[in-house]
Design an enzyme around this catalytic site. Structure first.
Site, PDB file in Angstrom:
ATOM      1  N   HIS A  59       0.868  -1.272  -0.060  1.00 30.78           N
ATOM      2  CA  HIS A  59      -0.117  -0.092   0.116  1.00 30.78           C
ATOM      3  C   HIS A  59       0.798   1.285   0.062  1.00 30.78           C
ATOM      4  CE1 HIS A  59       0.050   1.403   4.233  1.00 30.78           C
ATOM      5  NE2 HIS A  59       0.298   0.001   4.746  1.00 30.78           N
ATOM      6  N   GLU A 191      -5.314   1.432   2.211  1.00 29.10           N
ATOM      7  CA  GLU A 191      -4.951   0.361   3.222  1.00 29.10           C
ATOM      8  C   GLU A 191      -5.440   0.823   4.698  1.00 29.10           C
ATOM      9  OE1 GLU A 191      -2.834  -2.207   5.817  1.00 29.10           O
ATOM     10  OE2 GLU A 191      -2.880   0.012   5.547  1.00 29.10           O
ATOM     11  N   ASP A 214       4.672  -5.297   3.807  1.00 20.02           N
ATOM     12  CA  ASP A 214       4.076  -4.261   4.811  1.00 20.02           C
ATOM     13  C   ASP A 214       5.010  -4.126   6.009  1.00 20.02           C
ATOM     14  OD1 ASP A 214       2.560  -2.124   6.076  1.00 20.02           O
ATOM     15  OD2 ASP A 214       0.603  -2.983   5.377  1.00 20.02           O
TER      16      ASP A 214
HETATM   17 CO    CO Z   1      -0.314   1.167   8.702  1.00 15.80          CO
HETATM   18 ZN    ZN Z   2       1.037  -0.645   6.370  1.00 13.56          ZN
END
Ligand code: CO
Ligand code: ZN
Length: 326
Positions: A59, A191, A214
């Site tokens: 994201h 996100e 992530d």
């Molecule tokens: Co975050």
């Molecule tokens: Zn994140």
């Protein structure tokens, strides 16, 4: 760390990803076959191959705030965008898209009480409502200020969540010259407000496998909740988080790739918080999905901390597993 600095310096709170997307397009346009921006603002880049259809997702949005009301004296009230902790917000600096800088203040009499969003305001230094409205408006988004600094193997910056993931995707994309697998590198939107962009992107890409990259929490600071992930411990291979039980085939492929290429790794179970993997694996009839995470301290603060060796390990692992899934 020039690229990471560039990525973290750009602002892009959820739903307002234009400027970070521009920065990323600039980096990737020459190392993919084609790319498109879909209706949700997701940036989908394709590197053609004959093998399995694999979606790699990071994201690009970050947490921030949005102006909801401006009072007669020029002070603005705001809504949080993404998961913010009220107690950490006072006296933080924010930057609006037009360059206006503000600071978050707290109503004076509330200072020693349990903090509440409704008691906080943004001060842009305006003397009146009229003056404030020349700089900001209702609905104006702002990002936190927190320039990236590197010292030794430590990097501290705002928005490592998830520009670190964008970095991994870009670096993996550059390192895979002629892919065996059919690779989709997806920079997702929104996100932080509920895995929204990834949901639409996964539907259109329709992958056999997906890997979401992530940041993840760590369990290595004083008196924090126990967790078997630490800074400097290598790339974190996700087993589960609150949004997903990772697919066993994908997880095993990651562990095998890590062993084969001698990449330092650790296993991650993040009991608090989800990732794009949560939205992707539920797409259509289901997608075999895993996650690679960068261990990060102080997530969602302007001073998120990570280790550059871990980041390099994540890039290597991502590039390897993208090609080794079949
Ligand atoms: Co975050
Ligand atoms: Zn994140």
């Amino acid at each position: 760390m020039k690229l990471l600095k560039k990525l973290t310096a750009a602002d892009g709170i959820s739903g307002n990803e234009e400027s970070i997307r521009k920065v990323i397009i600039d980096e990737i346009k020459d190392c993919c076959d084609d790319y498109e921006v879909d209706a949700m603002g997701n940036l989908i880049a394709h590197k053609k191959g004959d093998g399995a259809r694999v979606m790699l997702a990071a994201h690009m949005d970050e947490i921030g705030i949005m102006v909801t009301y401006i009072d007669d004296n020029g002070f603005a009230r705001f809504s949080p965008i993404g998961g913010l902790y009220v107690r950490e917000l006072v006296h933080r600096r924010v930057r609006f898209a037009n360059g206006t800088i503000g600071i978050i203040g707290s109503e004076e009499k509330e200072f020693n009480k349990k903090p509440e969003f409704s008691k906080l305001y943004i001060d842009v230094g305006a003397a009146s409502k009229k003056e404030a409205e020349q700089r900001i408006s209702i609905g104006a988004p702002a990002a936190f200020i927190g320039e990236a600094v590197v010292s030794g193997k430590t990097v501290i910056s705002k928005a490592l969540d998830n520009r670190a993931g964008c970095y991994m995707l870009i670096k993996a994309m550059q390192s895979i010259k002629k892919p065996k697998n059919d690779l989709y590198f997806v920079f997702t939107t929104q996100e932080e407000v509920g895995l929204r962009g990834a949901k639409a992107a996964a539907y259109s890409v329709n992958p056999q496998y997906a890997v979401a990259v992530d940041v993840t929490d760590t369990g290595d600071t004083p008196e924090c909740p126990v967790m078997a992930v630490k800074l400097g411990g290598g790339a974190a291979i996700k087993v589960m988080d609150r949004s997903v039980m990772c697919d066993a085939d994908v997880r095993c492929a990651m562990i095998e790739a890590a062993k084969k290429h001698r990449i330092k790794y650790q296993l991650e179970i993040m009991s608090d918080g989800g990732t794009d993997a949560g939205a992707i694996h539920l797409t259509r009839a289901g997608v075999k999905t895993g996650g690679i995470s960068l261990p990060t301290r102080y997530i969602h603060s302007p001073s998120e901390m990570a280790n550059t060796d871990d980041l390099k390990a994540c890039v290597k692992l991502l590039a390897a597993v993208a090609e080794e899934l079949k």
